[in-house]
Write an enzyme that holds these catalytic residues in place. Sequence first.
Site, PDB file in Angstrom:
ATOM      1  N   TYR A   9      53.899  64.269 -12.950  1.00 49.88           N
ATOM      2  CA  TYR A   9      53.584  62.996 -13.608  1.00 49.88           C
ATOM      3  C   TYR A   9      53.647  63.090 -15.144  1.00 49.88           C
ATOM      4  O   TYR A   9      53.061  62.265 -15.832  1.00 49.88           O
ATOM      5  CB  TYR A   9      52.187  62.485 -13.208  1.00 49.88           C
ATOM      6  CG  TYR A   9      51.897  62.514 -11.725  1.00 49.88           C
ATOM      7  CD1 TYR A   9      52.642  61.735 -10.830  1.00 49.88           C
ATOM      8  CD2 TYR A   9      50.884  63.318 -11.205  1.00 49.88           C
ATOM      9  CE1 TYR A   9      52.374  61.755  -9.471  1.00 49.88           C
ATOM     10  CE2 TYR A   9      50.612  63.343  -9.842  1.00 49.88           C
ATOM     11  CZ  TYR A   9      51.364  62.562  -8.980  1.00 49.88           C
ATOM     12  OH  TYR A   9      51.088  62.592  -7.647  1.00 49.88           O
ATOM     13  N   LYS A 269      41.838  68.255   0.534  1.00 48.87           N
ATOM     14  CA  LYS A 269      41.144  68.581  -0.723  1.00 48.87           C
ATOM     15  C   LYS A 269      39.887  69.464  -0.614  1.00 48.87           C
ATOM     16  O   LYS A 269      39.979  70.662  -0.845  1.00 48.87           O
ATOM     17  CB  LYS A 269      40.826  67.281  -1.473  1.00 48.87           C
ATOM     18  CG  LYS A 269      42.100  66.570  -1.928  1.00 48.87           C
ATOM     19  CD  LYS A 269      41.854  65.593  -3.042  1.00 48.87           C
ATOM     20  CE  LYS A 269      43.135  65.167  -3.713  1.00 48.87           C
ATOM     21  NZ  LYS A 269      43.777  63.991  -3.151  1.00 48.87           N
TER      22      LYS A 269
HETATM   23  C1  LIG Z   1      45.190  63.627  -2.736  1.00 52.41           C
HETATM   24  C2  LIG Z   1      45.296  62.668  -1.601  1.00 52.41           C
HETATM   25  C3  LIG Z   1      46.322  62.785  -0.647  1.00 52.41           C
HETATM   26  C4  LIG Z   1      47.438  63.784  -0.773  1.00 52.41           C
HETATM   27  O1  LIG Z   1      46.999  65.092  -0.688  1.00 52.41           O
HETATM   28  P1  LIG Z   1      47.935  66.292  -1.263  1.00 52.41           P
HETATM   29  O2  LIG Z   1      47.217  67.535  -0.861  1.00 52.41           O
HETATM   30  O3  LIG Z   1      48.010  66.095  -2.736  1.00 52.41           O
HETATM   31  O4  LIG Z   1      49.260  66.157  -0.613  1.00 52.41           O
HETATM   32  C5  LIG Z   1      46.304  61.905   0.423  1.00 52.41           C
HETATM   33  N1  LIG Z   1      45.347  60.976   0.559  1.00 52.41           N
HETATM   34  C6  LIG Z   1      44.357  60.839  -0.332  1.00 52.41           C
HETATM   35  C7  LIG Z   1      43.302  59.811  -0.113  1.00 52.41           C
HETATM   36  C8  LIG Z   1      44.297  61.662  -1.454  1.00 52.41           C
HETATM   37  O5  LIG Z   1      43.323  61.512  -2.364  1.00 52.41           O
END
Ligand SMILES: *Cc1c(COP(=O)(O)O)cnc(C)c1O
Length: 425
Positions: A9, A269
Amino acid sequence: MTSPVWHPYSHLKTQTPSPKVVGGDGPRFTLDTGESLLDATCSWWCMIHGYRHPRLIEAIQRQADELCHVMLGGLTHEPADRLARELVRVTPEGLNHVFFSDSGSVGMEVAMKMAVQYHYLRGKPAKHRMLTLMKAYHGDTAGCMAVCDPEEGMHSLFAGFLPQHHFAPAPTAGFDATREEVQADLDALRGVLEAHHEEIGALLMEPLLQAAGGLNMTSPHYLRGARELCDEFDILLIFDEVATGFGRTGRMFAANHADVTPDIMVLSKGLTGGYLGHAATLATDRVHDAFIGDSALHAFMHGPTFMGNPLACRVALESLAVFEEDDYLGRIEALNGVLREELVDDEALRAHPDVADVRALGATAVIEVHDADSLRGAADFARTQGVWLRAFGRWLYTMPAYITPHDDMRRITGAMKGWFLSRER
Ligand SMILES: *Cc1c(COP(=O)(O)O)cnc(C)c1O
């Protein structure tokens, strides 16, 4: 020489060299200059235990000594089996099956493919489109981009490349709204379902907190209403808890606020406490059992190389143990108290002409402004206060590590407020 690393980005012509991180401890990371910065966003919301947590490091080291990786195709191992059992235990009742993958985006791709194949195997191949919400963000891969907000999202230039899905308006009623106040949002959802349910396989949402789409905080009543509508129209409900999972909204999962079990739920995450990339897509018996049958098509057609990686599973198990043993939900509630006191209840901040809204939910708070330009320079200002903030669009927000001490939390909120209220900026 400039680095060959291509940053996400980043505007290449105007970007300045990125600060180089050499280590971290608790809620802070350190730079090669010796500067130490409080991370207000815990590295895109995943480092929920902060940096260099001794138990997580030890878990990785011990597992590395035993087994770093092995394929999950046709083989299994203890960390994958144990993590799957633990995820079934802590997630809402009924999510009994766990499909691993390596990132949040892929976890969502898995969820969507599962929904499409589920309907196909039940003789409803026409139900192959998704219903998603405006302000949604579900990831950066092609399948995920197609279910992100097509206007405000980051992907409008790829529109011609993406499959077409259906969109419902973003929910407008806030977290504390009554059932009646949510009705208009649910009526809008019903409208799209009545018109298109024959081709819709699943409704996707980030429950209670549309995160990257602008930190839109919504009501548990909306989740309950969505559950009822999905049952009425034979549509699977998919909760993307990649951001909300593991405490971010104040409960273990956003779904817990509404006592709703989605048919499919995606976690990433916070899953490993941010220490390794991993994701899990959980499904109910109803979804799983549709894949049991005699034809060759009765097998789920997906299998990422690194799914169920033993290091990631082991650190996720340790992350969950720390979460429960160290009363993270209590810590999150206390952090929420600080965020309310310092931001939401600050009359001077709310009255500032640039500020449109200030809101908080769990360990998340945001100052929304009328015009993105008024946040230009906010990150540099925060850095002079010893705080790493990364605003996007019209949102200056914090999603701190749950171990952040309260005086450090106040330093973060002080930097956020200071951008608007201090005269020295
Ligand atoms: C960050 C995020 C994703 C994508 O996850 P990555 O590990 O970056 O591919 C999908 N859905 C939500 C709600 C997110 O915050």
